[in-house]
Scaffold this motif. Structure first.
Motif, mmCIF file in Angstrom:
data_model
loop_
_atom_site.group_PDB
_atom_site.id
_atom_site.type_symbol
_atom_site.label_atom_id
_atom_site.label_comp_id
_atom_site.label_asym_id
_atom_site.label_seq_id
_atom_site.Cartn_x
_atom_site.Cartn_y
_atom_site.Cartn_z
ATOM 1 N N LEU A 65 0.835 -1.200 0.000
ATOM 2 C CA LEU A 65 0.000 0.000 0.000
ATOM 3 C C LEU A 65 0.872 1.253 0.000
ATOM 4 C CD1 LEU A 65 -2.956 -0.845 2.437
ATOM 5 C CD2 LEU A 65 -2.879 -0.994 -0.048
ATOM 6 N N PHE A 66 0.257 2.385 -0.315
ATOM 7 C CA PHE A 66 0.945 3.680 -0.332
ATOM 8 C C PHE A 66 1.465 4.007 1.073
ATOM 9 C CE2 PHE A 66 0.598 8.317 0.206
ATOM 10 C CZ PHE A 66 1.427 8.742 -0.824
ATOM 11 N N ASP A 67 2.625 4.663 1.140
ATOM 12 C CA ASP A 67 3.226 4.997 2.439
ATOM 13 C C ASP A 67 2.556 6.252 3.017
ATOM 14 O OD1 ASP A 67 4.722 5.559 4.636
ATOM 15 O OD2 ASP A 67 6.615 5.819 3.547
ATOM 16 N N LEU A 68 1.589 6.010 3.904
ATOM 17 C CA LEU A 68 0.799 7.128 4.457
ATOM 18 C C LEU A 68 1.616 8.038 5.371
ATOM 19 C CD1 LEU A 68 -2.593 5.337 5.092
ATOM 20 C CD2 LEU A 68 -2.220 7.299 3.589
ATOM 21 N N SER A 69 2.793 7.616 5.761
ATOM 22 C CA SER A 69 3.611 8.486 6.625
ATOM 23 C C SER A 69 4.154 9.684 5.857
ATOM 24 C CB SER A 69 4.760 7.693 7.248
ATOM 25 O OG SER A 69 5.721 7.384 6.255
ATOM 26 N N THR A 70 4.035 9.675 4.525
ATOM 27 C CA THR A 70 4.580 10.782 3.717
ATOM 28 C C THR A 70 3.601 11.951 3.594
ATOM 29 O OG1 THR A 70 3.758 9.809 1.664
ATOM 30 C CG2 THR A 70 6.005 9.207 2.349
ATOM 31 N N VAL A 71 2.317 11.764 3.925
ATOM 32 C CA VAL A 71 1.358 12.867 3.752
ATOM 33 C C VAL A 71 1.348 13.766 4.989
ATOM 34 C CG1 VAL A 71 -0.097 11.581 2.131
ATOM 35 C CG2 VAL A 71 -0.676 11.579 4.565
ATOM 36 N N ALA A 72 0.825 15.003 4.787
ATOM 37 C CA ALA A 72 0.871 16.000 5.866
ATOM 38 C C ALA A 72 0.083 15.537 7.086
ATOM 39 C CB ALA A 72 0.334 17.334 5.355
ATOM 40 N N SER A 73 -1.104 14.953 6.839
ATOM 41 C CA SER A 73 -1.863 14.400 7.957
ATOM 42 C C SER A 73 -2.819 13.344 7.429
ATOM 43 C CB SER A 73 -2.644 15.501 8.689
ATOM 44 O OG SER A 73 -3.665 15.988 7.864
ATOM 45 N N VAL A 74 -3.142 12.419 8.285
ATOM 46 C CA VAL A 74 -4.048 11.344 7.878
ATOM 47 C C VAL A 74 -4.848 10.897 9.098
ATOM 48 C CG1 VAL A 74 -2.280 9.534 8.200
ATOM 49 C CG2 VAL A 74 -4.193 9.129 6.640
ATOM 50 N N GLY A 75 -6.132 10.592 8.861
ATOM 51 C CA GLY A 75 -6.998 10.124 9.941
ATOM 52 C C GLY A 75 -6.872 8.629 10.128
ATOM 53 N N LYS A 76 -7.986 8.013 10.573
ATOM 54 C CA LYS A 76 -7.954 6.559 10.783
ATOM 55 C C LYS A 76 -8.837 5.863 9.739
ATOM 56 C CE LYS A 76 -11.469 6.534 14.278
ATOM 57 N NZ LYS A 76 -12.331 7.169 14.830
ATOM 58 N N ASP A 77 -8.596 4.565 9.586
ATOM 59 C CA ASP A 77 -9.387 3.769 8.640
ATOM 60 C C ASP A 77 -9.277 4.341 7.220
ATOM 61 O OD1 ASP A 77 -11.259 1.926 7.625
ATOM 62 O OD2 ASP A 77 -12.954 3.228 8.118
ATOM 63 N N VAL A 78 -8.050 4.497 6.766
ATOM 64 C CA VAL A 78 -7.790 5.082 5.439
ATOM 65 C C VAL A 78 -7.127 4.031 4.561
ATOM 66 C CG1 VAL A 78 -6.371 6.788 4.215
ATOM 67 C CG2 VAL A 78 -7.660 7.456 6.250
ATOM 68 N N PHE A 79 -7.604 3.925 3.330
ATOM 69 C CA PHE A 79 -7.010 3.004 2.350
ATOM 70 C C PHE A 79 -6.510 3.811 1.161
ATOM 71 C CE2 PHE A 79 -7.608 0.898 -1.723
ATOM 72 C CZ PHE A 79 -6.869 -0.274 -1.559
ATOM 73 N N VAL A 80 -5.242 3.683 0.856
ATOM 74 C CA VAL A 80 -4.698 4.290 -0.366
ATOM 75 C C VAL A 80 -3.959 3.180 -1.108
ATOM 76 C CG1 VAL A 80 -3.238 6.069 -1.376
ATOM 77 C CG2 VAL A 80 -4.470 6.555 0.739
ATOM 78 N N ASP A 81 -4.371 2.911 -2.329
ATOM 79 C CA ASP A 81 -3.817 1.784 -3.084
ATOM 80 C C ASP A 81 -2.315 1.969 -3.334
ATOM 81 O OD1 ASP A 81 -3.792 -0.615 -4.533
ATOM 82 O OD2 ASP A 81 -5.801 -0.189 -5.302
ATOM 83 N N SER A 82 -1.657 0.885 -3.684
ATOM 84 C CA SER A 82 -0.190 0.926 -3.817
ATOM 85 C C SER A 82 0.249 1.736 -5.023
ATOM 86 C CB SER A 82 0.364 -0.491 -3.934
ATOM 87 O OG SER A 82 -0.263 -1.158 -5.008
ATOM 88 N N TRP A 83 -0.509 1.700 -6.084
ATOM 89 C CA TRP A 83 -0.079 2.384 -7.300
ATOM 90 C C TRP A 83 -0.865 3.678 -7.476
ATOM 91 C CZ3 TRP A 83 -1.661 3.460 -12.526
ATOM 92 C CH2 TRP A 83 -0.598 3.875 -13.344
ATOM 93 N N VAL A 84 -0.449 4.671 -6.690
ATOM 94 C CA VAL A 84 -0.968 6.028 -6.881
ATOM 95 C C VAL A 84 0.254 6.924 -7.021
ATOM 96 C CG1 VAL A 84 -3.081 5.654 -5.539
ATOM 97 C CG2 VAL A 84 -1.067 6.581 -4.415
ATOM 98 N N ASN A 85 0.087 8.061 -7.663
ATOM 99 C CA ASN A 85 1.201 8.983 -7.837
ATOM 100 C C ASN A 85 0.804 10.318 -7.224
ATOM 101 O OD1 ASN A 85 3.626 10.070 -8.654
ATOM 102 N ND2 ASN A 85 2.875 10.554 -10.711
ATOM 103 N N ILE A 86 1.081 10.457 -5.944
ATOM 104 C CA ILE A 86 0.826 11.708 -5.228
ATOM 105 C C ILE A 86 2.172 12.422 -5.170
ATOM 106 C CG2 ILE A 86 0.100 12.730 -3.034
ATOM 107 C CD1 ILE A 86 -1.780 10.328 -2.662
ATOM 108 N N THR A 87 2.336 13.420 -6.049
ATOM 109 C CA THR A 87 3.696 13.940 -6.261
ATOM 110 C C THR A 87 4.145 14.872 -5.145
ATOM 111 O OG1 THR A 87 2.855 15.725 -7.637
ATOM 112 C CG2 THR A 87 3.552 13.738 -8.768
#
Ligand SMILES: CC(C)(COP(=O)(O)OP(=O)(O)OC[C@H]1O[C@@H](n2cnc3c(N)ncnc32)[C@H](O)[C@@H]1OP(=O)(O)O)[C@@H](O)C(=O)NCCC(=O)NCCS
Length: 182
Positions: free
Chosen positions: A1-23
């Motif tokens: 899955l996508f590395d959620l530690s890279t985003v500014a903030s994230v809540g709980k129960d979040v799914f981000v697929d492995s192949w996304v391009n959040i630049t």
């Protein structure tokens, strides 16, 4: 899955697929109970609320100065294009990211907002500066150039209002989940 530690903030129960391009993940915040599917390509700063679904192959384009806001319970279906910015293509300059600065086109840059419970359905295109107002629906393949009216369905290109969307059940369900909206 996508590395959620890279985003500014994230809540709980979040799914981000492995192949996304959040630049620019440091410019992206994601609420809770939100899912982002395969193929999301996002170059803009984005604030994504709770219970949002971004379907597969959605594009949010406009670069570092582009701004996207997706309110709680917003739905973005497969293949939707959210154009927060881009070249004007009206003859002012040459077009594209590799053009030397003095020959470049003018940029159109204006934030896109989907207010709570807005739905943008498959392959629709949202132009810079548009707000898809609370509870409004944009039908498949529609092109939206102007801000929509709340709780109204828009179809076609350019998108036109066709009917009202009843709000009572949606608002009641949201209230039961703890969200006072509207
Ligand atoms: C918005 C939507 C839900 C409307 O459905 P609806 O309310 O059942 O509308 P209808 O099918 O009754 O169509 C009403 C009229 O609008 C027209 N119409 C329907 N969808 C249209 C569209 N996307 N663009 C243009 N016209 C459309 C119909 O041809 C019909 O015209 P008529 O009255 O002249 O016969 C549907 O059009 C849609 O976009 N579905 C896509 C669903 C989707 O993307 N799901 C997520 C997948 S990831």
């Amino acid at each position: 899955l996508f590395d959620l530690s890279t985003v500014a903030s994230v809540g709980k129960d979040v799914f981000v697929d492995s192949w996304v391009n959040i630049t620019r993940p440091h410019l992206v915040s994601i609420g809770s109970h939100t899912a982002i599917d395969w193929g999301f390509h996002c170059t803009v700063a984005a604030t994504i609320g709770d219970y949002v679904h971004i379907g597969p192959f959605v594009t949010a384009i406009g670069g570092a100065e582009g701004r996207l806001t997706l309110g709680h319970f917003a739905a973005v279906a497969a293949g939707v294009r959210l154009i927060c910015g881009g070249d004007e293509h009206a003859g002012y300059g040459l077009v594209g990211p590799t053009i030397p600065e003095r020959f470049q086109d003018r940029l159109i840059l204006a934030p896109i907002t989907l207010e709570p419970m807005a739905s943008v359905l498959t392959n629709a295109v949202i132009m810079p500066g548009v707000t898809v107002s609370i509870g409004s629906v944009v039908g498949a393949g529609s092109i939206v150039t102007k801000t929509t009216r709340p709780w109204t369905m828009y179809l076609g290109s350019p998108a036109r209002p066709v009917k009202e969307r009843p709000r009572e059940r949606m608002l009641a369900h949201a209230a039961e989940l703890g969200y006072e909206i509207d």
